[in-house]
Design an enzyme around this catalytic site. Structure first.
Site, PDB file in Angstrom:
ATOM      1  N   THR A 214       0.906  -1.218  -0.052  1.00 47.51           N
ATOM      2  CA  THR A 214      -0.085  -0.007   0.115  1.00 47.51           C
ATOM      3  C   THR A 214       0.879   1.292  -0.144  1.00 47.51           C
ATOM      4  O   THR A 214       2.068   1.064   0.380  1.00 47.51           O
ATOM      5  CB  THR A 214      -1.068  -0.063   1.305  1.00 47.51           C
ATOM      6  OG1 THR A 214      -0.312   0.210   2.335  1.00 47.51           O
ATOM      7  CG2 THR A 214      -1.704  -1.292   1.386  1.00 47.51           C
ATOM      8  N   GLY A 215       0.307   2.365  -0.430  1.00 47.38           N
ATOM      9  CA  GLY A 215       1.164   3.603  -0.611  1.00 47.38           C
ATOM     10  C   GLY A 215       2.299   3.431  -1.734  1.00 47.38           C
ATOM     11  O   GLY A 215       3.407   3.763  -1.327  1.00 47.38           O
ATOM     12  N   ALA A 216       1.848   2.593  -2.635  1.00 47.54           N
ATOM     13  CA  ALA A 216       2.903   2.134  -3.659  1.00 47.54           C
ATOM     14  C   ALA A 216       3.493   3.219  -4.510  1.00 47.54           C
ATOM     15  O   ALA A 216       4.411   2.905  -5.502  1.00 47.54           O
ATOM     16  CB  ALA A 216       2.273   1.026  -4.373  1.00 47.54           C
TER      17      ALA A 216
ATOM     18  N   TYR B 288       0.490  12.305  14.201  1.00 45.72           N
ATOM     19  CA  TYR B 288       1.260  11.370  13.674  1.00 45.72           C
ATOM     20  C   TYR B 288       1.963  10.429  14.667  1.00 45.72           C
ATOM     21  O   TYR B 288       1.755   9.135  14.401  1.00 45.72           O
ATOM     22  CB  TYR B 288       2.074  12.033  12.679  1.00 45.72           C
ATOM     23  CG  TYR B 288       3.131  11.221  12.185  1.00 45.72           C
ATOM     24  CD1 TYR B 288       2.460  10.431  10.975  1.00 45.72           C
ATOM     25  CD2 TYR B 288       4.379  11.025  12.658  1.00 45.72           C
ATOM     26  CE1 TYR B 288       3.557   9.575  10.061  1.00 45.72           C
ATOM     27  CE2 TYR B 288       5.257  10.116  11.708  1.00 45.72           C
ATOM     28  CZ  TYR B 288       4.781   9.561  10.564  1.00 45.72           C
ATOM     29  OH  TYR B 288       5.776   8.494  10.088  1.00 45.72           O
TER      30      TYR B 288
ATOM     31  N   SER C 199       7.111   3.758  12.825  1.00 43.86           N
ATOM     32  CA  SER C 199       8.251   4.725  12.847  1.00 43.86           C
ATOM     33  C   SER C 199       9.020   5.011  14.075  1.00 43.86           C
ATOM     34  O   SER C 199       8.474   4.178  14.908  1.00 43.86           O
ATOM     35  CB  SER C 199       7.318   6.178  12.616  1.00 43.86           C
ATOM     36  OG  SER C 199       8.430   7.247  12.989  1.00 43.86           O
TER      37      SER C 199
ATOM     38  N   SER D 244       4.797   6.347  -4.041  1.00 44.51           N
ATOM     39  CA  SER D 244       5.551   7.439  -3.711  1.00 44.51           C
ATOM     40  C   SER D 244       6.450   6.739  -2.470  1.00 44.51           C
ATOM     41  O   SER D 244       6.136   5.848  -1.741  1.00 44.51           O
ATOM     42  CB  SER D 244       4.660   8.517  -2.970  1.00 44.51           C
ATOM     43  OG  SER D 244       5.405   9.528  -2.589  1.00 44.51           O
ATOM     44  N   GLY D 245       7.621   7.572  -2.445  1.00 42.62           N
ATOM     45  CA  GLY D 245       8.410   7.217  -1.282  1.00 42.62           C
ATOM     46  C   GLY D 245       8.768   6.047  -0.906  1.00 42.62           C
ATOM     47  O   GLY D 245       9.295   5.312  -1.708  1.00 42.62           O
ATOM     48  N   ILE D 246       8.569   5.629   0.284  1.00 44.03           N
ATOM     49  CA  ILE D 246       8.940   4.237   0.792  1.00 44.03           C
ATOM     50  C   ILE D 246       8.216   3.098  -0.083  1.00 44.03           C
ATOM     51  O   ILE D 246       8.913   2.023  -0.400  1.00 44.03           O
ATOM     52  CB  ILE D 246       8.852   4.055   2.425  1.00 44.03           C
ATOM     53  CG1 ILE D 246       9.695   4.872   3.096  1.00 44.03           C
ATOM     54  CG2 ILE D 246       8.859   2.343   2.818  1.00 44.03           C
ATOM     55  CD1 ILE D 246       9.396   5.037   4.625  1.00 44.03           C
ATOM     56  N   GLY D 247       6.943   3.138  -0.379  1.00 43.55           N
ATOM     57  CA  GLY D 247       6.215   2.199  -1.142  1.00 43.55           C
ATOM     58  C   GLY D 247       6.667   2.180  -2.419  1.00 43.55           C
ATOM     59  O   GLY D 247       6.785   0.900  -2.972  1.00 43.55           O
TER      60      GLY D 247
END
Length: 349
Positions: free
Chosen positions: A14-16, A156, A143, A18-21
């Protein structure tokens, strides 16, 4: 528990886009995994599909808002229909808000929790339905603020504390049942992604993450390591482990350190634009398919993370003992020399 090699796996991320994904998806593709990619932007998913398929990767994109339980259930069904199974599920999607907690609207606070916490819950429970039968790995991206709280990112921090509590409880329940599911919590330090660009900002200055920053590739390596080898927790970046230990052993000291430094270090010199875009409620299409900002000084390697993801149990025990001894010595030193406290301490993110 034995997990498959990446080249034999079907991985949901998921969140694929951008960024880490995104970094994890590209790295897993290079290593031969089949991928089911989830994100809110249909256009970005389509572009990523084309990119990875051109390299020979079997992949499929599913537009998904992880805060919608029905959408996450549909994601799992598509993965099963497309590839017949799920071997690893990575809950990575997340968002932040910068600003004093009292200033942030309740609507925005709820939306953040809906994505960061409930999105992880929905994904985890859906994954476990399938992994219980054939075995595999559930990997949740937390995190360092799963253990340490930082001001100006209060909700957060709260969401990542909640992710940790949920993940630990689910792991114990699955182990009690003897379920063949490895459950890992990833705890990155500050990572050079578009984290601050995507975050909603209530401050008059653009947000920033204090040093040290680490490259997203290090988090992707940790995620894929956990997909092949069961691990309980992985701290990405030595700073993440130092912050966790320090906050546990010296909580008031870390409170005072954050009060003294974290307000200024999370504010850049650039004014925040009135029409500033963010990705809290909807994706910012202009910022999709970007892994990082390539900021100067970003650490491309972490000896601590490399050792912990590849070490034997005995080496891990020795490393943990050494870290605890270091934290104890730091605590004794700070108590013995109060005048030096302002110079000690790791940066909580």
């Amino acid at each position: 528990m034995r997990l498959k090699k990446l080249s034999e796996q079907v991985i949901v991320i998921t969140g694929a886009t951008s960024g880490i994904g995104l970094t994890t998806a590209r790295m897993a593709a290079r290593r031969g995994a089949k991928l089911v990619l989830a994100a809110r932007s249909e256009e970005a998913l389509s572009q990523l599909e084309q990119e990875l398929r051109a390299q020979g990767t079997e992949c499929f994109g599913v537009p998904t808002d992880v805060g919608d339980q029905d959408a996450v259930e549909s994601l799992a069904h598509v993965a099963k229909a497309r590839f017949g199974r799920i071997d690893t599920w990575v809950n990575n999607a997340g968002i932040s808000i910068f600003g004093r907690t009292e200033d942030v609207s309740m609507e925005d606070q709820r939306r953040l929790f809906q994505t960061n916490f409930w999105g992880t819950v929905y994904g985890s429970l859906e994954a476990v339905k399938h992994l219980r039968k054939s075995g595999g790995a559930l990997i949740n991206v937390g995190s360092e603020v799963s253990d340490v709280t930082v001001p100006l990112q209060g909700m957060y921090s709260a969401s990542k504390h909640a992710v940790k509590g949920f993940t630990d409880a689910l792991r114990m329940e699955l182990e009690k049942d003897g379920a063949p599911v490895s459950v890992t919590l990833i705890k990155p330090a500050a990572i050079d992604t578009l984290f601050t660009v995507h975050a909603k900002n209530y401050m008059d200055k653009e947000p920033r993450l204090p040093a040290p920053l680490y490259a997203p590739e290090l988090v992707a390596e940790a995620i894929l390591s956990a997909a092949e080898k069961p691990q309980r927790d992985i701290f990405v970046g030595g700073a993440a482990k130092a912050n966790s230990l320090g906050a546990f052993h010296m909580p008031r000291f870390f409170d005072k350190y954050a009060e003294a430094f974290m307000f200024g270090q999370q504010r850049s010199d650039r004014p925040s634009a009135r029409n500033r875009k963010d990705a809290l409620h909807a994706p910012d299409e202009s910022q999709e398919l970007k892994q990082s900002r390539n900021q100067e000084g970003t650490h491309r390697n972490s000896i601590y993370t490399r050792v912990t993801t590849g070490a034997s149990p005995m080496k891990l025990a020795l490393l943990g003992g050494g870290a605890l001894m270091a934290a104890w010595m730091l605590s004794r030193q700070s108590q013995a020399r109060p005048e030096g406290r302002r110079q000690l301490g790791a940066r909580p993110h």
